[in-house]
Design a protein around this motif. Structure first.
Motif, mmCIF file in Angstrom:
data_model
loop_
_atom_site.group_PDB
_atom_site.id
_atom_site.type_symbol
_atom_site.label_atom_id
_atom_site.label_comp_id
_atom_site.label_asym_id
_atom_site.label_seq_id
_atom_site.Cartn_x
_atom_site.Cartn_y
_atom_site.Cartn_z
ATOM 1 N N TYR A 29 0.852 -1.188 0.000
ATOM 2 C CA TYR A 29 0.000 0.000 0.000
ATOM 3 C C TYR A 29 0.884 1.233 0.000
ATOM 4 O O TYR A 29 1.777 1.383 0.850
ATOM 5 N N CYS A 31 0.717 5.358 -0.024
ATOM 6 C CA CYS A 31 -0.140 6.537 0.106
ATOM 7 C C CYS A 31 0.033 7.416 -1.131
ATOM 8 O O CYS A 31 1.148 7.750 -1.516
ATOM 9 N N ASN A 69 -3.936 5.125 -3.089
ATOM 10 C CA ASN A 69 -5.153 5.929 -2.930
ATOM 11 C C ASN A 69 -5.004 7.274 -3.616
ATOM 12 O O ASN A 69 -3.885 7.742 -3.859
ATOM 13 N N CYS A 217 -7.343 6.068 4.207
ATOM 14 C CA CYS A 217 -6.348 5.039 3.861
ATOM 15 C C CYS A 217 -6.645 3.726 4.580
ATOM 16 O O CYS A 217 -6.491 2.652 4.002
ATOM 17 N N HIS A 247 -0.348 10.802 10.229
ATOM 18 C CA HIS A 247 -1.146 10.006 9.290
ATOM 19 C C HIS A 247 -1.019 8.490 9.521
ATOM 20 O O HIS A 247 -2.026 7.803 9.713
ATOM 21 N N HIS A 248 0.200 7.975 9.492
ATOM 22 C CA HIS A 248 0.344 6.514 9.607
ATOM 23 C C HIS A 248 0.079 6.018 11.021
ATOM 24 O O HIS A 248 -0.432 4.910 11.220
ATOM 25 N N GLU A 251 -3.542 5.712 11.014
ATOM 26 C CA GLU A 251 -3.976 4.557 10.210
ATOM 27 C C GLU A 251 -3.873 3.269 11.031
ATOM 28 O O GLU A 251 -4.752 2.406 10.984
#
Ligand SMILES: [Zn+2]
Length: 477
Positions: A29, A31, A69, A217, A247-248, A251
């Motif tokens: 994956y 981003c 994404n 995500c 962000h991560h 997630e």
């Protein structure tokens, strides 16, 4: 499959073997861009290191499933759409298209699936519902739904956050915030007048609103790996280092908070690109886009080579000088490729060239397996070019050029750094053929002065010629 690939794992801060859940499949994956504007060349540095990772996994025998994404709804896209006086999708669609064009220009392999956030609302709403059911999310009095950090004790592991800094119950609604401000973050934001005006609001059981960027995500990656592979854990999750927090981190909290499973086995982050000392950035100071480079006629091979000459975990300065040097490197690779190709397909023998070819492939594999050490791989390619040129300079050209050509093409195919073939327009081609015929005539009548003058005339137009036993060949420089 070649020897084991190891990559630095941000989660453990160590270089570790990549161990996929179900080899040879690797779920990856990456981003993707926020399509509020053209992607910056720094974004493409990240996408290019991911492209190299993908290609190397595939060359090593893995069956990669890559998801990227497209963030087409978040704080920035909504603001940009309102400022442009457009509906959200009308604003983002051209930038999505531009991103695909830039990707193709830079020879980045397309992901297997692109997930625009606006196409995954049911999955996002389901994920928020699940987090509410499990008690790790709550609805605030402002009508938005928040993730409760206090209910997720491992929060902060990826970014090595001092969890003592977390103020229980403190909340943050914006998509981006600093590491010094870890707070309950918005999963679902109650629709306001601005969201409604640009068409960025959806009905949900917990209230009309829109997803937070981080939620997107998690929802899209979990949806896609469930669909393709019936799993809830990614093998590799990539992005730029600026995405580690929040962000991560978020997630992980959202995904693991919902599934109770490890979200990603390996976390891989690319360093920044600095645009300094370049005059090419014409739009916004140092905001340099891929299309700026394309409009300047820069060969994508040079951009790739420039980036791959630095390890993905080291910052790169993008300067005019570095780009010129990379262009020169690409030119040398192209020249060598043409020389090797034009050398006839001789029988493979156990000679110097065959030995060099073996070494080239071994060195490149060892470099890329060692935390994707592209600069070492690039150095091995140029070492090979130098040594092989010396072999080809020998009075009796060596056998083994077919083997050398195959090895060189395999390696440069992974890096994808050979110059873009320039097609001559038919009128130019006719003219060149006519001049070559005139030169042959001059040589036949021993008028070498005239022959040299024609060669110079061709060179002035960027045409290189080479006399071979099969006749005179030419190409555009
Ligand atoms: Zn993301």
């Amino acid at each position: 499959m070649t020897a084991q690939l190891s990559l630095f794992n941000t989660l453990t801060r160590r270089v570790e073997p990549v161990v996929p859940l179900a080899p040879p499949r690797v779920t990856l994956y990456t981003c993707g861009p926020t399509v509020w504007n053209y992607a910056h060349i720094g974004n493409f540095r990240t996408f290019l290191f991911e492209d190299l990772l993908r290609r190397w996994l595939e060359a090593s025998g893995y069956d990669v499933f890559q998801i990227m994404n497209l963030t087409d709804v978040d704080d920035r896209t909504i603001r940009a759409a309102r400022e442009a006086g457009k509906k959200l999708t009308d604003h983002t669609a051209p930038f999505t298209q531009a991103f695909f064009e830039d990707r193709d220009y830079l020879r980045i392999k397309p992901a297997h699936v692109y997930t625009p956030a606006t196409a995954y609302m049911p999955q996002m709403i389901a994920l928020v519902s699940r987090l509410l059911e499990r008690g790790v999310a709550y609805k605030g009095e402002d009508g938005s739904v928040y993730f409760a950090l206090a209910k997720f004790p491992t929060y902060g592991r990826l970014s090595r956050l001092d969890t003592r800094e977390i103020k229980v119950g403190a909340r943050v609604a914006s998509d981006e915030y600093a590491k010094g401000d870890p707070s309950d973050f918005a999963l679902w934001k109650k629709a306001d007048a601005e969201d409604e005006s640009v068409g960025a609001a959806w009905d949900a059981p917990f209230g009309r609103g829109r997803p937070g960027w981080h939620l997107e995500c998690s929802a899209m990656s979990l949806a896609e790996i469930a669909k393709c592979c019936n799993v809830q854990t990614l093998d590799i999750h990539c992005g730029g280092i600026d995405l580690i927090f929040p962000h991560h981190e978020n997630e992980i909290a959202q995904s693991e908070g919902a599934t109770g499973q490890t979200f990603s086995r390996h976390w891989v982050h690319g360093e920044f690109l600095n645009v300094r000392g370049t005059k090419m950035s014409k739009r916004h100071g140092n905001f340099l886009t891929a299309r700026d480079l394309r409009e300047q006629g820069v060969d994508a091979a040079a951009v790739r080579l420039l980036f791959f000459q630095t390890h993905y975990r080291q910052p790169v300065d993008f300067t005019d000088e570095a780009l010129e040097a990379a262009k020169e490197g690409v030119r040398r690779l192209g020249e060598f490729h043409a020389r090797l190709s034009g050398n006839g397909k001789r029988e493979t023998g156990n000679d110097g060239l065959a030995e060099l070819s073996r070494k080239l492939e071994d060195d490149v594999a060892a470099a890329l397996n060692d935390d994707l050490n592209a600069p070492r791989a690039v150095a091995a390619v140029f070492d090979f070019v130098r040594a092989a040129n010396r072999e080809l300079d020998k009075p009796v050209p060596p056998p083994g050029t077919a083997r050398a050509l195959a090895a060189f093409e395999r390696v440069t195919g992974i890096l994808d750094v050979l110059p873009t073939a320039r097609a001559a327009d038919p009128a130019l081609a006719r003219w060149v053929e006519e001049r070559i015929a005139a030169r042959a005539q001059a040589r036949k009548s021993k008028d070498f002065k005239a022959a040299d003058a024609i060669r110079a005339e061709l060179a002035a137009k960027g045409i290189e010629i080479e006399d071979t036993p099969q006749g005179t060949k030419w190409r555009l420089r």
